[in-house]
Design an enzyme around this catalytic site. Structure first.
Site, PDB file in Angstrom:
ATOM      1  N   HIS A 353       0.849  -1.193   0.000  1.00 52.00           N
ATOM      2  CA  HIS A 353       0.000   0.000   0.000  1.00 52.00           C
ATOM      3  C   HIS A 353       0.886   1.244   0.000  1.00 52.00           C
ATOM      4  CE1 HIS A 353      -3.154   2.864   1.070  1.00 52.00           C
ATOM      5  NE2 HIS A 353      -3.969   1.966   0.570  1.00 52.00           N
ATOM      6  N   ASP A 408      -8.115  -5.553  -0.935  1.00 50.44           N
ATOM      7  CA  ASP A 408      -8.423  -6.373  -2.109  1.00 50.44           C
ATOM      8  C   ASP A 408      -8.004  -7.830  -1.957  1.00 50.44           C
ATOM      9  OD1 ASP A 408      -9.510  -4.194  -3.519  1.00 50.44           O
ATOM     10  OD2 ASP A 408      -7.497  -3.488  -3.972  1.00 50.44           O
ATOM     11  N   ARG A 434     -17.450   3.164  -3.483  1.00 56.67           N
ATOM     12  CA  ARG A 434     -16.551   4.326  -3.470  1.00 56.67           C
ATOM     13  C   ARG A 434     -17.305   5.636  -3.725  1.00 56.67           C
ATOM     14  NH1 ARG A 434     -10.978   4.922  -2.919  1.00 56.67           N
ATOM     15  NH2 ARG A 434     -11.460   3.336  -1.348  1.00 56.67           N
ATOM     16  N   ARG A 454      -4.759  23.184  -9.473  1.00 59.49           N
ATOM     17  CA  ARG A 454      -3.770  23.443 -10.524  1.00 59.49           C
ATOM     18  C   ARG A 454      -2.382  23.548  -9.890  1.00 59.49           C
ATOM     19  NH1 ARG A 454      -0.015  24.008 -13.785  1.00 59.49           N
ATOM     20  NH2 ARG A 454      -0.316  24.995 -15.828  1.00 59.49           N
TER      21      ARG A 454
HETATM   22  C1  LIG Z   1      -0.420  -0.632  -3.798  1.00 59.15           C
HETATM   23  C2  LIG Z   1       0.859  -0.331  -4.541  1.00 59.15           C
HETATM   24  C3  LIG Z   1       0.496   0.146  -5.946  1.00 59.15           C
HETATM   25  C4  LIG Z   1       1.584   0.793  -3.812  1.00 59.15           C
HETATM   26  O1  LIG Z   1       2.652   1.203  -4.625  1.00 59.15           O
HETATM   27  P1  LIG Z   1       3.892   1.979  -4.014  1.00 59.15           P
HETATM   28  O2  LIG Z   1       3.436   3.026  -3.059  1.00 59.15           O
HETATM   29  O3  LIG Z   1       4.719   2.444  -5.163  1.00 59.15           O
HETATM   30  O4  LIG Z   1       4.619   0.831  -3.178  1.00 59.15           O
HETATM   31  P2  LIG Z   1       6.108   0.773  -2.660  1.00 59.15           P
HETATM   32  O5  LIG Z   1       6.670   2.137  -2.437  1.00 59.15           O
HETATM   33  O6  LIG Z   1       6.115  -0.186  -1.545  1.00 59.15           O
HETATM   34  O7  LIG Z   1       6.857   0.160  -3.932  1.00 59.15           O
HETATM   35  C5  LIG Z   1       8.263  -0.064  -3.913  1.00 59.15           C
HETATM   36  C6  LIG Z   1       8.576  -1.245  -4.801  1.00 59.15           C
HETATM   37  O8  LIG Z   1       7.974  -2.416  -4.243  1.00 59.15           O
HETATM   38  C7  LIG Z   1       7.159  -3.035  -5.212  1.00 59.15           C
HETATM   39  N1  LIG Z   1       5.973  -3.611  -4.591  1.00 59.15           N
HETATM   40  C8  LIG Z   1       5.039  -2.966  -3.844  1.00 59.15           C
HETATM   41  N2  LIG Z   1       4.035  -3.808  -3.545  1.00 59.15           N
HETATM   42  C9  LIG Z   1       4.352  -4.998  -4.111  1.00 59.15           C
HETATM   43  C10 LIG Z   1       3.693  -6.233  -4.192  1.00 59.15           C
HETATM   44  N3  LIG Z   1       2.497  -6.440  -3.655  1.00 59.15           N
HETATM   45  N4  LIG Z   1       4.286  -7.240  -4.870  1.00 59.15           N
HETATM   46  C11 LIG Z   1       5.505  -7.048  -5.448  1.00 59.15           C
HETATM   47  N5  LIG Z   1       6.162  -5.889  -5.426  1.00 59.15           N
HETATM   48  C12 LIG Z   1       5.582  -4.867  -4.778  1.00 59.15           C
HETATM   49  C13 LIG Z   1       6.752  -1.906  -6.136  1.00 59.15           C
HETATM   50  O9  LIG Z   1       6.292  -2.401  -7.393  1.00 59.15           O
HETATM   51  C14 LIG Z   1       8.013  -1.104  -6.215  1.00 59.15           C
HETATM   52  O10 LIG Z   1       8.881  -1.756  -7.112  1.00 59.15           O
HETATM   53  P3  LIG Z   1       9.873  -0.930  -8.077  1.00 59.15           P
HETATM   54  O11 LIG Z   1      10.802  -0.207  -7.158  1.00 59.15           O
HETATM   55  O12 LIG Z   1      10.518  -1.991  -8.898  1.00 59.15           O
HETATM   56  O13 LIG Z   1       9.014  -0.001  -8.866  1.00 59.15           O
HETATM   57  C15 LIG Z   1       1.757  -1.587  -4.588  1.00 59.15           C
HETATM   58  O14 LIG Z   1       2.009  -2.031  -3.271  1.00 59.15           O
HETATM   59  C16 LIG Z   1       1.176  -2.700  -5.417  1.00 59.15           C
HETATM   60  O15 LIG Z   1       1.397  -2.722  -6.640  1.00 59.15           O
HETATM   61  N6  LIG Z   1       0.432  -3.663  -4.798  1.00 59.15           N
HETATM   62  C17 LIG Z   1      -0.235  -4.704  -5.529  1.00 59.15           C
HETATM   63  C18 LIG Z   1      -1.502  -4.158  -6.173  1.00 59.15           C
HETATM   64  C19 LIG Z   1      -2.584  -3.896  -5.137  1.00 59.15           C
HETATM   65  O16 LIG Z   1      -2.848  -4.716  -4.289  1.00 59.15           O
HETATM   66  N7  LIG Z   1      -3.228  -2.733  -5.262  1.00 59.15           N
HETATM   67  C20 LIG Z   1      -4.320  -2.369  -4.387  1.00 59.15           C
HETATM   68  C21 LIG Z   1      -3.938  -1.304  -3.433  1.00 59.15           C
HETATM   69  S1  LIG Z   1      -5.226  -0.976  -2.270  1.00 59.15           S
END
Ligand SMILES: CC(C)(COP(=O)(O)OP(=O)(O)OC[C@H]1O[C@@H](n2cnc3c(N)ncnc32)[C@H](O)[C@@H]1OP(=O)(O)O)[C@@H](O)C(=O)NCCC(=O)NCCS
Length: 470
Positions: A353, A408, A434, A454
């Site tokens: 997250h 999720d 939502r 903006r």
């Molecule tokens: C939710 C999400 C988009 C947050 O993104 P974020 O704030 O950029 O997360 P982070 O800062 O922890 O990301 C750092 C790295 O860890 C990775 N990472 C984060 N969550 C991960 C997961 N569930 N599985 C694998 N890798 C993950 C990111 O892709 C990122 O990789 P990168 O440096 O190669 O780009 C991310 O955790 C994710 O993709 N989760 C899976 C999708 C999901 O469940 N979405 C619903 C959210 S409510």
């Protein structure tokens, strides 16, 4: 709990308790008899107080600094930038979401329930999000009544939905239908006729109430067209609450499923202001696009796999896992499968997250629901086993800042159990919920007269110059 939440709650409680005896200062459009079970009347009494509070706060603290912006933040999805005001909910990284200061367990305890039910009614949560107060049973019932009365959808939207090809994703159908419903927008009509700015919130409120009322029918038509041979949904039954009608229209009648829907539609409503769907609705609404257009934009963001579509992705991924590993799975088999997912450059859906740093309380309350209603379901057992295994792997991989599950990771297994197995549809249900959060916020955006959004952007050469880089 933040002091602003306390202030609003105190103000609104004071206004509500004085409401029986005294006149409230502001009348909404028209000359209806005002009442404390009518949300618009209650809102009308809260708005002047809040406007005053914000004006005074800005006068004394308008130039106070709340943080700083680094170059990394600008390239990094604005993570951590304090740049938005959202009154309806605040997300604590460790504790999770609080709706107007109330945690999910508190909402489950305090919000009105359906007769014989144990889960909160989304109608009650909407009242809370809009006013800052836990509603009475009567106030929640008044929302149910209004939504049932406003639920009819225009014929051109039904025709449009019936003509979409099956290959069009349910979320695209949903957002297109919401956009097309702006033919009904009272805000857009009044704006084109030159309405005074002071009336914006009332028109936004009217559109929001109409739109929320219509969403379950639109969503049910999409479901029935795609998966039930196009048979029309049951008509709205005025004796049923919003979630119950939605469940019936989808074609389900298990009372436990109705209870799940009440919980599901409550917990997916709001997650403060910076997430993609909330921020999009706020941004598009700031251009004075009407609530239909603003919410349709939010739905398009929710349809992204890193946001709402993750609930579909989780089930797709879990199904693949079951197909490739079979029934009983050992922890080691699970670990290997998860590592393969990561090594192939994919994310583990349902984990991680942008703000949260602990297990999402929305995951936990769904887990508790499962423990109560479906403790022996094989898919639930698998989801629990995944919960035991994934965090350690994500920690070992060392990339994700939050290795814990989000909302999720759990919703799909519950829907599967009750027979709603079409995972492509799941994000539509998230979208129905939502609407309550983002539209409650949109009403306050207009009540507080927030301007068009903006922020300033730079290209890399200008940014380099700005920070003195070579
Ligand atoms: C939710 C999400 C988009 C947050 O993104 P974020 O704030 O950029 O997360 P982070 O800062 O922890 O990301 C750092 C790295 O860890 C990775 N990472 C984060 N969550 C991960 C997961 N569930 N599985 C694998 N890798 C993950 C990111 O892709 C990122 O990789 P990168 O440096 O190669 O780009 C991310 O955790 C994710 O993709 N989760 C899976 C999708 C999901 O469940 N979405 C619903 C959210 S409510």
């Amino acid at each position: 709990m933040s002091s602003s939440v306390l202030v609003l709650r105190n103000i609104s409680q004071r206004l509500l308790s004085s409401h029986q005896n005294t006149l409230v200062p502001l009348f909404p459009l028209g000359c209806r008899h005002k009442s404390d079970v009518n949300l618009k009347d209650v809102l009308a009494s809260l708005i002047p107080e809040k406007q005053k509070e914000v004006a005074e706060f800005r006068k004394t603290h308008g130039k106070s600094k709340v943080g700083e912006v680094t170059v990394d933040m600008m390239y990094g999805g604005m993570r951590g930038i304090r740049g938005l005001v959202t009154e309806t909910s605040v997300l604590d990284p460790d504790e999770g979401i609080r709706f107007r200061g109330y945690s999910i367990p508190e909402c489950q305890k305090l919000l009105p329930k359906a007769p014989g039910g144990e889960e909160p009614l989304p109608e009650g949560l909407f009242w809370l999000l809009v006013t800052g107060n836990i509603p009475t049973q009567e106030q929640a019932a008044a929302i149910t009544k209004e939504w049932n009365e406003r639920a009819e959808i225009p014929n051109h939207v039904i025709t449009m939905l019936n003509n979409f090809p099956d290959r069009l994703h349910p979320m695209s159908q949903f957002s297109a239908a919401v956009t097309a419903m702006n033919s009904e927008s009272k805000f857009a009509k009044a704006y084109s006729e030159g309405v005074n700015k002071s009336k914006y919130w009332e028109l936004c409120y009217e559109d929001s109430m109409d739109l929320i009322a219509k969403l379950p029918t639109v969503a049910a038509i999409i479901y029935r067209n795609l998966y039930k041979g196009g048979s029309p949904p049951e008509p709205i039954d005025k004796k049923k609450d919003w979630s119950w009608n939605y469940t019936t229209m989808l074609g389900f009648d298990n009372p436990d499923f109705v209870e799940l829907m009440r919980l599901y539609l409550t917990i997916h409503t709001d997650h403060e202001g910076g997430n993609v769907s909330a921020h999009t609705c706020h941004l598009v609404g700031s251009a004075l696009s009407d609530p239909y257009l603003s919410f349709a934009a939010a739905l398009n963001g929710l349809a992204g796999p890193l946001h709402g579509l993750a609930n579909q992705e989780v089930l797709v991924w879990t199904t693949k896992l079951q197909q490739s590993l079979g029934g009983e799975v050992s922890d080691q088999q699970l670990r290997d499968f998860i590592w393969n997912t990561l090594k192939s450059g994919q994310v583990v859906p349902g984990y991680g997250h942008a703000v949260l740093r602990k297990t999402d309380p929305r995951y936990m309350c769904q887990r508790e629901f499962a423990l109560k209603h479906l403790p022996n379901d094989p898919l639930f057992k698998l989801v629990s086993q995944i919960y035991k295994v994934v965090p350690d792997i994500l920690i070992e991989q060392g990339k994700a800042k939050n290795p814990w599950p989000n909302v999720d990771a759990h919703s799909g297994v519950l829907l599967q159990y009750y027979g709603l197995k079409e995972m492509n549809y799941y994000t539509v249900m998230f979208g129905v919920s939502r609407a309550l959060g983002v539209l409650a916020s949109l009403i306050w955006d207009r009540a507080l007269g927030l301007p068009i959004e903006r922020p300033k952007s730079f290209d890399t050469p200008h940014l380099k110059k700005l920070v003195g880089a070579q």
